[in-house]
Design a protein around this motif. Structure first.
Motif: not given
Length: 305
Positions: A187-206, A243-250
């Motif tokens: 659970t800790p690894a998945r949570t931190i992994g999602m943060i590291f996934f969403l952080l650069p994604l948010a920077i890219i989109l913004i 992004v979309i395949p990764t989120l569905i797979f997770i």
């Protein structure tokens, strides 16, 4: 009628449900796909890096430095994916520690892909919207930014590796496993992994949203502006393939059965398609690189003759 269809799908998915068999079959297909994506991505990466390294002007530009790092991340990710899935497909009886190291390195390069994309997006925004104030500053700190990004990624994964490793005995870590297990599954690894996934994604989109707004503000009828907006939309589509395949797979997790096996491979195929064409979209679609490529090919043909 819908309930009957859902029941048929569930029955089909649970039929002959042996997770080991499905994992091996899945690994065989994925290893084959990784061979193709690794070969193609590495071929384009070598060409682009050769073009950039042979030109003193391009070597100094921030966008090409970030691009080369991005392409190296893609090739390394696909290469390590080929190794890891190959170990699973061949049931190589590898030590668990080796499986963890290969998978952990692949995850690191996968995060490197997103973070270098984020750096490229931010750099593009600064060049377009703040060209006079930020160019010299970004040029002076580009290597520090890259080093800081990689230190953050590696440090995060090393800490998670140690945390997960402490839950296993030395005998379990050195045990030979025919189907390589993955790490960072807690659970800790998945949570931190999602943060590291969403952080650069948010920077890219913004960043791309701000670039798009700046282009819209500058005017609709400028030819270069229309081309730039088209490029932003293509980049958005390319990021969606990641992004979309990764989120569905997770969200789905690991399930066995014909339905989930087919769905998993479809998602992986879409993701691999995006990885494969990244070097073309972010590299050879660049006008300057295209002109340099023609010159580089002519030189290579002239030297070979």
């Amino acid at each position: 009628c819908r309930s009957q269809v859902a029941l048929m799908i569930m029955n089909l998915s649970s039929e002959h449900c042996n997770i080991s068999d499905w994992l091996r079959l899945e690994a065989t297909v994925k290893a084959s796909v990784y061979v193709v994506t690794f070969s193609f991505a590495t071929f384009i990466t070598i060409i682009i890096i050769a073009i950039v390294s042979q030109n003193s002007k391009l070597r100094k530009e921030v966008r090409y430095i970030f691009l080369c790092h991005h392409l190296l991340c893609i090739s390394s990710y696909c290469g390590l994916g080929m190794v890891f899935q190959g170990m699973r497909a061949l049931m190589a009886n590898s030590p668990v520690l080796m499986c963890w190291l290969v998978f952990g390195a692949q995850i690191s390069f996968g995060e490197g892909i997103l973070f270098t994309l984020a750096l490229m997006a931010v750099n593009t925004y600064l060049v377009i919207c703040w060209p006079l104030k930020t160019l010299s500053f970004v040029d002076s700190v580009k290597y520090r930014i890259l080093a800081g990004t990689w230190i953050m990624i590696i440090l995060k994964n090393v800490c998670l590796f140690i945390i997960e490793g402490t839950n296993s005995t030395s005998v379990a870590v050195l045990k030979l496993e025919p189907l390589c297990p993955v790490i960072f599954n807690g659970t800790p690894a998945r949570t931190i992994g999602m943060i590291f996934f969403l952080l650069p994604l948010a920077i890219i989109l913004i960043s791309y949203s701000l670039i798009y707004q700046e282009g819209k503000r500058a005017g609709h009828f400028n030819r270069s502006n229309i081309k730039a907006r088209k490029t932003v939309l293509i980049h958005f589509l390319q990021i969606a393939l990641h992004v979309i395949p990764t989120l569905i797979f997770i969200g789905l997790g690991k399930m066995c059965g014909v339905f989930f096996f087919a769905l998993n491979l479809v998602l992986f195929g879409v993701f691999s398609f995006g990885q494969c064409f990244n070097p073309l979209i972010y590299g050879l679609r660049n006008t300057e690189l295209q002109s340099r490529l023609c010159h580089w090919i002519c030189c290579q043909l002239w030297y070979s003759s």
